[in-house]
Design a protein around this motif. Sequence first.
Motif: not given
Length: 785
Positions: A656-661
């Motif tokens: 999810x952090x990768x998606x957010x970034x």
Amino acid sequence: MIKNYFKIAWRNLINKKGFSFINITGLAVGMAGAILIWAWVQNEYSFEDFQKNKNTLYKVWNRGTDGTNVYVFEVTPSPMGKTMKQEFPEVKNYARQYWSIDRLFNFGDNSVKAKGNDVDKGFLTMFSFEFLQGNPEHALDGVADIVITKHLADKVFGNTDPMNKLIKLENKTNYRVTGVLKDLPNNTTFDFEYLVSLAANENNYTNGSWGDNSYNTYLQLQPNVDINKFADKIKNIAKAHDPKSSLEVFLHPMTQWRLYSTFENGKVVGGRIEIVHLLLGIAGILLLIACINFMNLSTAQSQKRAREVGVRKVIGAGRLNLIAQFLSESILIAFIAGVVSLLLVKLCLPAFNQLTGKALVINYIDPGFLAAFFGFIIVTGLLAGSYPAFFLSGFKPVKVLKGAFKDSQKWFSPRKVLVVLQFTVAIVLVVATIVVYRQIKFAQSRDIGYNDGNLVEVPMEGDINKNYDLIKNDLINNGAVTAMSKTGYGITMEGSRTDGFKWDGTDANQDKLGFSRLGTAGDFVKTMGLKLTAGRDVDFNAFPGDSSSVLLNETAVKKMKLKDPIGKFMTRGNERLQIVGVFKDFIIRSPYSSIDPMVVFASKTWTYNTIIRLSAQNSTAKNLELMEQVFKKYNPAYPFSYQFVDQEYGKKFNDQQQTGTLSFVFAGLTIFISCLGLFGLAAYMAENRAKEIGIRKVLGASVAGIAQMLTREFVVLVIISIVIATPFAYYFMNKWLQDFTYRIDIGWVTFVLAGLVAITIAVLTVSFQAIKAALANPVKSIQAE
């Protein structure tokens, strides 16, 4: 003729450097973003492409129900594969894989730790891992044979040929190297540096029963098998061989392992394919917005190029000639932007790889890439130049040569529609970024059920288990730790599941309830920092008969409908286990999902992991130093290795952090490209209205008033974009949130914040040109007219 088109196009680019810079920069950034995304998407789609048998390979999964919900899990009983091979002619081969184990390798004075798996010998013929040395059909014939990757071979043996060399594992067992694999590619779901025969250690891992789900089981089917009919034949195999089982079996094809791995109600509903589609959409959006910039700036220049069009038509140029001229200009700009985009890709690829956790490589001289690249440029040039070409070529020569042509200042115009479209997309991406980060923060703030601070895990390797009591006493006595416990698996991952239990006999479907499964040798509650709601912890010192005891979490008690669970018994076949404690739920799977029932078995032998509570009286560095001294004393052959539980738990947020970034980065690029266009439009607006601005200043208009007048039109367009973007953003992000059981409500604040961001950026972009025009000397602008 074509040469003449491009010659004129080049002159126009040189004469209008500002216009050219904005267009080339916008297109280059959009194309670079699209190329990076395409490289990522291509890598995702290529997973397991090197597997020759990929269309006939499947992983066996279990599906169960607790009476309310349907759940699935990918570990299966030990006999599953062999039984299927014996009973179903559709099965050509099978292989089991035990979960990943870090082992110590010794060769001479060299000691190396590496991660790998225990597998059946069929694994190497089913899967197409390239052998540099050895024969895949016989590489794991012996129980003491081992296959290693080239990378591990270099670490252990250096320049020595590893084939048939003896290598000591875990400082006790000699294995013979029978194969060397080419290092695994970056487009596979497998991750290992060595493979050993499962036959050597199988009895140490599980009891081999149908109720013990601990293995990944892979099947290779015969060609042309009707998978739907076969799925019906095998689904009740567990029930047929274990009357206590309530599980159904289903197959997950290799072609879906990477992109389709999210299940809902026991069926595949998506997975990473949603991120792939999202990024493909963003790539298209980046190009579209860059093309919109070109269209807008080209049509904004219509007044300046109107006389040129008129003169060309008078001297005999047809509309098709003019269209070809303008398309030549757009293709030339697209080509220059394409070259610049390749430079940007070259510069940004390392950072993009770090962001996505990949090792993407782009072969710029590959014929396929070059063909796609030039095709990409032509399509982009035609897309960007189509509207301006048809718009400009349609001018009437009589009107423009008389000076009767004027650029449209109406409230509705195609140019304004395109600006609204640009900012609508940008606002949707801003909302997406905000929602993703809020969802991550929401899940991170969720009570995980135990104190993960100062908690570390140490793998149970070498002589640690043999000297466990001595190690524990020394660590507590030297003040490094306050508690220590042996566990069956790591506490941040679900290592195994089980079902088939009965307790009070009131419900015939009791045995369908599935449990997450852990084991402990004692001090589990104390070390974890769990809160007991009833009963006690496992304690073999005070209660020698605890080997038949279990702990339950609150969800298990609730699902089992036990009002007073302490002292009650759970049975499964000949097993009779007493419930001695109940603890508050803690998260072992996804922090975004609900918590499953959990059973913790008391066991002195089922212990592959150690959890340790560090003392708060010392610094972490001091505690680790003291721990290393003790572990080196009692386990000298192994390097001291550990991992912090809070860091391992934090990895659950990586996707999810990768998606957010990624959302943040591409939303930023979208806004940047949109603002480039807005900046160019504001410049041309100020230039076209220079006389009007000069007259207003002569009549007493203030700088602030003129700046506000010039800015107002763009702010209104952005507000319209906000209104249009809001329902779209809500729909898409609310749909995305449905994948999470534990999720936020989007709320109106998100849209207000996104709107303020868009308005602020637009005002700052336009204000520079507006203030510059307002400060200009009115005498010069009036004289110029």
